[in-house]
Enzyme design. Structure first.
Site, short mmCIF file in Angstrom:
data_model
loop_
_atom_site.label_atom_id
_atom_site.label_comp_id
_atom_site.label_asym_id
_atom_site.label_seq_id
_atom_site.Cartn_x
_atom_site.Cartn_y
_atom_site.Cartn_z
N GLY A 86 0.74 -1.19 0.06
CA GLY A 86 -0.01 0.02 0.11
C GLY A 86 0.72 1.28 0.05
N PHE A 87 0.17 2.47 0.10
CA PHE A 87 0.85 3.70 0.19
C PHE A 87 1.89 3.72 1.22
CE2 PHE A 87 0.08 8.09 2.14
CZ PHE A 87 1.10 8.73 1.50
N ILE A 88 1.64 3.78 2.53
CA ILE A 88 2.67 3.99 3.64
C ILE A 88 3.70 2.66 3.58
CG2 ILE A 88 3.00 4.27 5.99
CD1 ILE A 88 0.44 5.51 6.03
N TYR A 107 -14.42 3.14 12.16
CA TYR A 107 -12.91 3.03 11.88
C TYR A 107 -11.97 3.48 13.39
CZ TYR A 107 -8.28 4.16 10.13
OH TYR A 107 -6.81 4.46 9.96
N LYS A 148 -9.40 1.28 15.65
CA LYS A 148 -8.15 1.47 15.94
C LYS A 148 -7.81 1.54 17.56
CE LYS A 148 -6.07 1.50 11.97
NZ LYS A 148 -5.08 0.66 11.75
#
Length: 341
Positions: free
Chosen positions: A11-13, A175, A179
Site C-alpha cells: 500500500g501507500f505507506i 474506523y 483502531k
C-alpha cells in the site's frame, strides 16, 4: 541484516517503508491481500517502485499478475506473500518459513466514511485481523512490533494539540473504534506474552503513491479533469498533514527503539504539530497545480472530526522524531509524482 514483516506492504505507506528498509540493507517479507478497494495494479506499481525492479509489467488478470509479481520480486532481500491477515493458515505459512525479527503491522481497512457504511467488515479486518497477526507472532516467537493506529481515535477533542495522555474512549466512527481496539489488544499481548509494542497514531499522511480515495489525491485528480472539488462543511476543518517520508522516519526510529529496549508498550503520535484548514488545502493545491478549482459545497459528513493536531513531543523524546518536510514542499512532491503517473 534483520528480517522485517510488513503487513499492508504493497500500500501507500507500506511500500515506502519497505523501500526504506531495503535501502538500509534489511530483508523484507511483505504481506498484502490486494483487496478490491482500489485497482490492484496500483499496488503492483508500488511494489515495483519500492523494490527498484525496472521492468515493463505485462498485465493479464489479477491471479496471474500477482503470481508473476511474486516471481519477479523474489530474492534474498524481498519476499511477497499474498495473504489475508484474517486467515491464520496463510499467516502461519508466511511466518513459518521466515525468521522474523519484528512486525510492522499496517494492513487495515482504512477510511472513516466507508466504515460507517460497513462497520462489520472494518471490525473483521482491523480487529480480528490484528488479533490473528498477534497470534501468529506469539506462536512463532516474534516479540517486537509496531502497529498503525490513527489520529481518529481522539474524536472531537476540544483540547489541542492532542496528547497521548488524552482520553480516547469517545470514538465517532467505527474506523476509529477499531483502531482503539487494536491499541487495547496490543497492550493485552504485551502484558500476557511479553510482545514489545509501539502503537503509532498517524496524522493524515500524504505524499507520493497516496491512495486515490484520499483528499489530496482526489482533489488533484478532480482539478486535473476539470471537475468541481467536493468540500464538506464550511472549509474550516483542520488537519495535521504529515508527509510520508516523515512518517517513515518515525517508523524507523520507533523500530530502533522497540528493538533496543525490553518491556515496551508505548502509544506515540506521528504528525507535524501544525494544522491546515480544508480551504487552505484547496488553495495550496490550486497553487501547486497551477489551476483554479471550482468548488461544490456540501454539509459536514458523519464521522468526520473537526480537527487533528498532534503533540509530537513524546515521539521526539523517545526516538528523536523531528519531521522536516513543510506542507508546500510535500505537496509539490506529490503533484510532481501525480503528473508522472
Amino acid at each position: 541484516m534483520s528480517t522485517y514483516c510488513v503487513t499492508g506492504g504493497a500500500g501507500f505507506i507500506g511500500s515506502h517503508l519497505c523501500e526504506r528498509l531495503l535501502k538500509l540493507g534489511h530483508r523484507v517479507v511483505c504481506i498484502d491481500n490486494f483487496n478490491g478497494v482500489y485497482d490492484y495494479k496500483i499496488k503492483i506499481k508500488n511494489i515495483l517502485n519500492s523494490t527498484g525492479l525496472e521492468t515493463t509489467f505485462q498485465y493479464s488478470n489479477k491471479e496471474t499478475d500477482l503470481l508473476h509479481l511474486q516471481q519477479a520480486v523474489e530474492g534474498d532481500s524481498y519476499k511477497l506473500v499474498v495473504a489475508d491477515i484474517r486467515h491464520a493458515d496463510e499467516l502461519a505459512a508466511a511466518f513459518g518459513n521466515e525468521r522474523i525479527d519484528a512486525v510492522i503491522h499496517l494492513a487495515a481497512m482504512a477510511g472513516v466514511r466507508p466504515s460507517i457504511e460497513d462497520p462489520l467488515l472494518y471490525e473483521d479486518v482491523n480487529v480480528r485481523g490484528t488479533l490473528t497477526v498477534l497470534e501468529a507472532m506469539r506462536k512463532h516467537g516474534v516479540r517486537k512490533w509496531l502497529c498503525a493506529s490513527s489520529s481518529s481515535v481522539y474524536g472531537n477533542q476540544a483540547k489541542v494539540p492532542f496528547s497521548e495522555e488524552d482520553r480516547v474512549d469517545r470514538s465517532i466512527s467505527p474506523y476509529a473504534a477499531t483502531k482503539k481496539a487494536c491499541e487495547v489488544l496490543g497492550h493485552t499481548y504485551y502484558h500476557l506474552h511479553d510482545i514489545d509494542t509501539i502503537m503509532l497514531r498517524f496524522f493524515t499522511v500524504y505524499g507520493e503513491r497516496q491512495r486515490p480515495d484520499l483528499a489530496i489525491h482526489k482533489f488533484v485528480g478532480m482539478l486535473d479533469r476539470g471537475e468541481p472539488l467536493t468540500v464538506y462543511g464550511d472549509g474550516s476543518s483542520r488537519r495535521d498533514y504529515t508527509y510520508v517520508g516523515d512518517i517513515v522516519d518515525g517508523m524507523i526510529g520507533a523500530l530502533a527503539f522497540v528493538e533496543g529496549h525490553e518491556t515496551v508498550y508505548e502509544i506515540v503520535n506521528i504528525g507535524t504539530n501544525r494544522t491546515i484548514s480544508l480551504l487552505e488545502l484547496v488553495r495550496s493545491i490550486e497553487q501547486a497545480f497551477g489551476k483554479e478549482a471550482l468548488l461544490r459545497w456540501l454539509p459536514n459528513q458523519p464521522g468526520d472530526v473537526e480537527q487533528t493536531y498532534a503533540d509530537i513531543s513524546k515521539a521526539n523524546g523517545l526516538f528523536g522524531y523531528d519531521p522536516q518536510t513543510d506542507f508546500a514542499e510535500g505537496l509539490h512532491k506529490f503533484v510532481t509524482w501525480y503528473r508522472g503517473n
